[in-house]
Design a protein around this motif. Structure first.
Motif, PDB file in Angstrom:
ATOM      1  N   UNK A  20       0.835  -1.199   0.000  1.00 52.76           N
ATOM      2  CA  UNK A  20       0.000   0.000   0.000  1.00 52.76           C
ATOM      3  C   UNK A  20       0.875   1.257   0.000  1.00 52.76           C
ATOM      4  N   UNK A  21       1.940   1.235   0.770  1.00 54.22           N
ATOM      5  CA  UNK A  21       2.857   2.386   0.790  1.00 54.22           C
ATOM      6  C   UNK A  21       3.510   2.563  -0.571  1.00 54.22           C
ATOM      7  N   UNK A  22       3.887   1.431  -1.185  1.00 54.87           N
ATOM      8  CA  UNK A  22       4.507   1.490  -2.508  1.00 54.87           C
ATOM      9  C   UNK A  22       3.538   2.061  -3.537  1.00 54.87           C
ATOM     10  N   UNK A  23       2.270   1.620  -3.482  1.00 56.42           N
ATOM     11  CA  UNK A  23       1.264   2.134  -4.407  1.00 56.42           C
ATOM     12  C   UNK A  23       1.078   3.637  -4.232  1.00 56.42           C
ATOM     13  N   UNK A  24       1.127   4.114  -2.995  1.00 58.12           N
ATOM     14  CA  UNK A  24       0.985   5.549  -2.768  1.00 58.12           C
ATOM     15  C   UNK A  24       2.169   6.296  -3.391  1.00 58.12           C
ATOM     16  N   UNK A  25       3.386   5.794  -3.160  1.00 55.81           N
ATOM     17  CA  UNK A  25       4.574   6.441  -3.720  1.00 55.81           C
ATOM     18  C   UNK A  25       4.546   6.438  -5.248  1.00 55.81           C
ATOM     19  N   UNK A  26       3.934   5.371  -5.835  1.00 57.08           N
ATOM     20  CA  UNK A  26       3.865   5.253  -7.295  1.00 57.08           C
ATOM     21  C   UNK A  26       2.710   6.044  -7.897  1.00 57.08           C
ATOM     22  N   UNK A  27       1.908   6.693  -7.053  1.00 56.93           N
ATOM     23  CA  UNK A  27       0.800   7.494  -7.546  1.00 56.93           C
ATOM     24  C   UNK A  27      -0.435   6.705  -7.906  1.00 56.93           C
ATOM     25  N   UNK A  28      -0.553   5.461  -7.408  1.00 54.30           N
ATOM     26  CA  UNK A  28      -1.701   4.618  -7.719  1.00 54.30           C
ATOM     27  C   UNK A  28      -2.797   4.695  -6.658  1.00 54.30           C
ATOM     28  N   UNK A  29      -2.418   5.008  -5.431  1.00 51.79           N
ATOM     29  CA  UNK A  29      -3.369   4.949  -4.327  1.00 51.79           C
ATOM     30  C   UNK A  29      -3.199   6.188  -3.451  1.00 51.79           C
ATOM     31  N   UNK A  30      -4.026   7.213  -3.637  1.00 51.32           N
ATOM     32  CA  UNK A  30      -3.878   8.434  -2.833  1.00 51.32           C
ATOM     33  C   UNK A  30      -4.248   8.191  -1.375  1.00 51.32           C
ATOM     34  N   UNK A  31      -3.564   8.892  -0.509  1.00 54.98           N
ATOM     35  CA  UNK A  31      -3.841   8.777   0.923  1.00 54.98           C
ATOM     36  C   UNK A  31      -3.762  10.159   1.549  1.00 54.98           C
ATOM     37  N   UNK A  32      -4.662  10.393   2.488  1.00 53.16           N
ATOM     38  CA  UNK A  32      -4.609  11.635   3.264  1.00 53.16           C
ATOM     39  C   UNK A  32      -3.804  11.369   4.539  1.00 53.16           C
ATOM     40  N   UNK A  33      -3.579  12.400   5.322  1.00 52.98           N
ATOM     41  CA  UNK A  33      -2.849  12.270   6.578  1.00 52.98           C
ATOM     42  C   UNK A  33      -3.680  12.866   7.715  1.00 52.98           C
ATOM     43  N   UNK A  34      -3.669  12.184   8.840  1.00 51.09           N
ATOM     44  CA  UNK A  34      -4.293  12.728  10.039  1.00 51.09           C
ATOM     45  C   UNK A  34      -3.356  13.765  10.643  1.00 51.09           C
ATOM     46  N   UNK A  35      -3.844  14.575  11.583  1.00 51.75           N
ATOM     47  CA  UNK A  35      -2.947  15.534  12.242  1.00 51.75           C
ATOM     48  C   UNK A  35      -1.736  14.865  12.874  1.00 51.75           C
ATOM     49  N   UNK A  36      -1.872  13.586  13.219  1.00 57.17           N
ATOM     50  CA  UNK A  36      -0.751  12.860  13.820  1.00 57.17           C
ATOM     51  C   UNK A  36       0.172  12.255  12.779  1.00 57.17           C
ATOM     52  N   UNK A  37      -0.180  12.385  11.490  1.00 52.89           N
ATOM     53  CA  UNK A  37       0.689  11.878  10.438  1.00 52.89           C
ATOM     54  C   UNK A  37       0.354  10.490   9.955  1.00 52.89           C
ATOM     55  N   UNK A  38      -0.743   9.881  10.436  1.00 56.52           N
ATOM     56  CA  UNK A  38      -1.120   8.546   9.982  1.00 56.52           C
ATOM     57  C   UNK A  38      -1.819   8.625   8.624  1.00 56.52           C
ATOM     58  N   UNK A  39      -1.556   7.608   7.814  1.00 53.76           N
ATOM     59  CA  UNK A  39      -2.227   7.527   6.516  1.00 53.76           C
ATOM     60  C   UNK A  39      -3.699   7.186   6.705  1.00 53.76           C
ATOM     61  N   UNK A  40      -4.554   7.835   5.912  1.00 49.89           N
ATOM     62  CA  UNK A  40      -5.986   7.553   5.930  1.00 49.89           C
ATOM     63  C   UNK A  40      -6.444   7.430   4.476  1.00 49.89           C
TER      64      UNK A  40
END
Length: 257
Positions: A20-40
């Motif tokens: 999932x992290x790799x997909x985000x870095x590759x631009x396939x799976x967008x993720x938001x961030x919580x104020x604490x920095x967690x992926x959502x």
């Protein structure tokens, strides 16, 4: 709106968190961030991952999957299909080429096996003993069907399909331009029954381009019948059409109307 932390999405989708992290870095799976920095991740992430997994099973590259996802975001299934058709056609060409190579290699191995089955000569190995092979097999012709019908004259249903194109306006002009550009690379042209045989310079890249455009043409003009022949030294495209489509055959491929 339903959201997922990365661990929740990994459990729900069966895709490891590292992927999932790799997909985000590759631009396939967008993720938001919580104020604490967690992926959502949004509620569409599970369906998006299913599409990515399906595309990977088809052998599509990440760049191709990214483009498909961009088209998919527009919400029009027909656009996604139109983009996928040439990609899948290209994979068919590549797969059929590999099959031909494997068949040639299998025949080569069978010959070596037969040679080794004979009684061994006395003494050590040497020239002609059969243990050393210096020649490699060459793949033969690779027939690739680019239409849902075959060349059995009794079942060539493309002859019965209405001669009508679903493209119009700018799309039709662009498709015509693509064919004219491709036909400009033709080295030889031969009239055949109901159509024409075009000879191109041999090459895998050009074969993929020809296959992709033919597959796209099938999507809008199913009355065309395409066959692609690829060998290490030759690339030929056979195009056939019903008699009532002779004019279109001439306009696109230079056949005699």
């Amino acid at each position: 709106m339903t959201t997922y932390r990365i661990s929740q999405l990994a459990e729900r989708s069966g895709v490891p968190a590292t992927t999932l992290r790799f997909y985000e870095d590759a631009g396939l799976l967008p993720a938001a961030r919580t104020p604490s920095g967690y992926r959502v991740y949004g509620e569409d992430a599970v369906e998006r991952l299913a599409f990515i997994s399906s595309a990977k099973m088809l052998g599509l590259a990440l760049e191709e999957i990214r483009d498909l996802l961009d088209v998919r975001e527009e919400g029009v299934c027909a656009s996604v299909r139109a983009r996928m058709l040439p990609l899948v056609a290209d994979r068919i060409t590549q797969t059929d080429g590999r099959i031909a190579e494997l068949r040639a290699f299998s025949a080569h191995l069978a010959g070596v096996h037969a040679e080794l089955s004979w009684p061994a000569p006395a003494g050590a190995c040497g020239p002609g003993c059969g243990c050393t092979t210096t020649s490699m097999p060459t793949a033969g012709p690779v027939p690739i069907a680019l239409s849902p019908t075959r060349l059995d004259q009794a079942t060539e249903s493309w002859r019965e399909i209405p001669v009508a194109c679903t493209l119009g306006g700018a799309e039709l002009g662009e498709r015509t331009r693509q064919w004219q550009q491709l036909v400009g690379k033709v080295e030889g042209r031969e009239e055949i029954d109901d159509g024409v045989r075009l000879s191109f310079p041999a090459g895998a890249d050009l074969a993929g381009e020809v296959a992709a455009l033919a597959a796209a043409e099938q999507g809008c003009c199913a009355f065309f019948d395409f066959r692609l022949h690829l060998t290490p030294t030759a690339l030929q495209l056979e195009v056939r059409a019903p008699e009532s489509a002779a004019g279109m055959l001439a306009d696109l491929f230079g056949a005699t109307a």
